[in-house]
Design a protein around this motif. Structure first.
Motif, short mmCIF file in Angstrom:
data_model
loop_
_atom_site.label_atom_id
_atom_site.label_comp_id
_atom_site.label_asym_id
_atom_site.label_seq_id
_atom_site.Cartn_x
_atom_site.Cartn_y
_atom_site.Cartn_z
N ILE A 118 -33.88 -51.48 35.86
CA ILE A 118 -34.09 -53.17 36.10
C ILE A 118 -32.90 -53.78 35.45
CG2 ILE A 118 -35.53 -54.93 35.07
CD1 ILE A 118 -37.14 -52.03 34.37
N ILE A 119 -32.22 -54.65 36.57
CA ILE A 119 -30.80 -55.39 35.97
C ILE A 119 -31.11 -56.92 35.73
CG2 ILE A 119 -28.63 -56.34 37.04
CD1 ILE A 119 -28.58 -53.77 38.52
N CYS A 120 -30.93 -57.28 34.38
CA CYS A 120 -31.66 -58.71 33.90
C CYS A 120 -30.52 -59.18 32.89
CB CYS A 120 -32.91 -58.51 33.47
SG CYS A 120 -33.06 -57.22 32.02
N LYS A 121 -30.79 -60.49 32.67
CA LYS A 121 -29.94 -60.98 31.29
C LYS A 121 -30.57 -60.45 30.11
CE LYS A 121 -27.44 -64.62 33.04
NZ LYS A 121 -27.26 -64.26 34.37
N PHE A 122 -29.64 -60.22 29.35
CA PHE A 122 -30.12 -59.77 27.84
C PHE A 122 -31.14 -60.91 27.08
CE2 PHE A 122 -30.19 -58.77 23.44
CZ PHE A 122 -30.07 -57.05 23.57
N ASP A 123 -32.27 -61.09 27.77
CA ASP A 123 -33.20 -61.87 27.08
C ASP A 123 -33.93 -61.40 26.20
OD1 ASP A 123 -34.54 -64.53 28.24
OD2 ASP A 123 -36.30 -63.26 27.82
N ASN A 124 -34.21 -61.93 25.15
CA ASN A 124 -34.98 -61.80 24.02
C ASN A 124 -36.44 -61.33 24.46
OD1 ASN A 124 -32.76 -62.57 22.44
ND2 ASN A 124 -33.81 -63.89 21.11
N ASN A 129 -40.43 -57.12 24.99
CA ASN A 129 -41.53 -56.42 25.65
C ASN A 129 -41.09 -54.89 25.77
OD1 ASN A 129 -43.18 -58.64 25.90
ND2 ASN A 129 -42.60 -59.22 27.89
N ALA A 130 -39.93 -54.74 26.37
CA ALA A 130 -39.54 -53.26 26.58
C ALA A 130 -39.74 -52.36 25.28
CB ALA A 130 -37.89 -53.37 27.07
N ILE A 131 -39.28 -53.07 24.16
CA ILE A 131 -39.48 -52.18 23.03
C ILE A 131 -40.91 -52.02 22.66
CG2 ILE A 131 -38.97 -52.36 20.43
CD1 ILE A 131 -36.23 -53.88 21.00
N ASN A 132 -41.54 -53.28 22.59
CA ASN A 132 -43.31 -52.90 22.30
C ASN A 132 -43.74 -51.90 23.22
OD1 ASN A 132 -42.94 -54.71 20.20
ND2 ASN A 132 -43.45 -56.57 21.23
N VAL A 214 -29.12 -51.23 27.96
CA VAL A 214 -27.55 -51.28 27.93
C VAL A 214 -27.29 -52.75 27.86
CG1 VAL A 214 -25.25 -50.49 29.08
CG2 VAL A 214 -27.44 -48.96 29.30
N ASN A 215 -26.24 -53.21 26.81
CA ASN A 215 -25.79 -54.27 26.67
C ASN A 215 -24.42 -54.56 27.43
OD1 ASN A 215 -25.60 -56.97 25.63
ND2 ASN A 215 -24.51 -56.09 23.67
N ASN A 216 -24.08 -55.75 28.19
CA ASN A 216 -22.92 -55.86 28.85
C ASN A 216 -22.85 -54.59 29.69
OD1 ASN A 216 -22.37 -58.43 27.75
ND2 ASN A 216 -21.27 -57.43 26.11
N PHE A 242 -32.92 -50.59 31.30
CA PHE A 242 -32.42 -51.95 31.39
C PHE A 242 -31.04 -52.20 31.42
CE2 PHE A 242 -36.80 -51.90 30.08
CZ PHE A 242 -37.44 -52.60 30.78
N PHE A 243 -30.19 -52.62 32.34
CA PHE A 243 -28.81 -52.78 32.45
C PHE A 243 -28.85 -54.16 32.32
CE2 PHE A 243 -28.66 -48.71 35.15
CZ PHE A 243 -28.34 -47.94 33.96
N THR A 244 -28.45 -54.86 31.05
CA THR A 244 -28.31 -56.27 30.75
C THR A 244 -26.80 -56.74 31.07
OG1 THR A 244 -28.13 -56.19 28.47
CG2 THR A 244 -30.33 -55.97 29.13
N LEU A 245 -27.10 -58.04 31.26
CA LEU A 245 -25.79 -58.82 31.42
C LEU A 245 -25.61 -60.06 30.36
CD1 LEU A 245 -25.84 -59.02 35.33
CD2 LEU A 245 -24.51 -57.31 34.14
#
Length: 285
Positions: A118-124, A129-132, A214-216, A242-245
């Motif tokens: 999944i590619i997404c913004k680093f949204d809280n 949800n991913a962690i939980n 993954v952050n950035n 999760f590849f986050t931007l």
């Protein structure tokens, strides 16, 4: 263990004591030990007195041109086997031209599932949800950031998102004992999250860890991201990457890399990604 009744196996890394290193090399020279496993420290050895027959290079993408030249100097009369999930463009190009033989292992282990990317913004909310979801199925999470200086900010953010979860930190500037302690605690499930730089991209096998954040992600190379993604999904469970931007604009090449990763998430996609990397970066002269 497999070679127990056949020959002694030596191990040398940067953490091996100097006296132990000398003893191992003496045994190796005298042929009472026939197999030696080592890291890049091997390039500092004097191998003239040793009759080498086979050289196996694992994780080939971690060897630079200077190290490859050193390998060329010692490989005149020996067999060379190179292993990698994502060959660097220069090596792949040589294989495609027929200068080197290429063999593909395309049969995945039994029950291995492909990793959902999944590619997404680093949204809280997405991260929470991913962690939980991973904690609910009694799993563990890798959180990776490209730079050591970002770890503090990331740690504070994770504390806000999931204050009830234990985590450990690992990066290259920690002492070897601290890195080992962090990895041991994570391996023994004393912590649910490992916050780290890309130092974990090879050699880590924790079947319980099946979520990667993954952050950035745009700051990593294509093969690096594929190797990081390979740290999860090592059991029969479905894994999520999760590849986050960040908020900054990403470069066209970074956009191409992330699109390729999302499209090629089937098992054994490493060679296709390496071909794509060859298209983006070129093979050199």
């Amino acid at each position: 263990k497999r070679f127990k009744n056949y020959t002694e196996v030596g191990l040398i890394t940067r953490n091996t004591k100097l006296t132990d290193k000398r003893d191992i090399l003496k045994k190796y020279e005298s042929k009472s030990m026939n197999i030696l496993i080592c890291t890049h420290t091997a390039f500092a050895f004097n191998l003239k007195n040793i009759k080498l027959g086979l050289l196996i290079i694992d994780e080939e993408q971690h060897f630079g041109v200077a190290q490859k030249e050193k390998i060329k100097q010692i490989k005149d009369n020996l067999h060379l086997l190179t292993l990698t999930a994502t060959p660097i463009p220069r090596t792949l190009h040589m294989s495609l031209l027929g200068i080197r033989e290429l063999s593909l292992i395309q049969t995945p282990p039994i029950d291995r599932k492909s990793i959902k990317t999944i590619i997404c913004k680093f949204d809280n909310i997405i991260i929470k949800n991913a962690i939980n979801n991973e904690i609910k199925r009694k799993g563990q999470i890798f959180i990776i950031t490209p730079r050591i200086k970002d770890i503090d900010t990331l740690t504070k953010r994770i504390k806000l998102i999931a204050p009830y979860i234990k985590f450990v930190i690992a990066h290259g500037r920690l002492s070897p004992t601290n890195i080992e302690k962090a990895m041991h605690d994570f391996y023994c499930h004393k912590a649910d999250i490992l916050i780290s730089t890309s130092i974990i991209e090879s050699g880590i096998d924790i079947p319980r860890a099946n979520t990667l954040i993954v952050n950035n992600a745009d700051r990593f190379g294509l093969s690096q991201l594929h190797q990081l993604r390979g740290r999860i999904g090592r059991s029969h469970l479905k894994a999520y990457a999760f590849f986050t931007l960040g908020k900054n604009k990403i470069t066209p090449n970074a956009h191409r890399r992330l699109k390729a990763l999302q499209a090629m998430d089937a098992l054994g996609a490493g060679i296709n990604l390496a071909n794509y990397d060859l298209d983006i970066r070129g093979a050199g002269n």
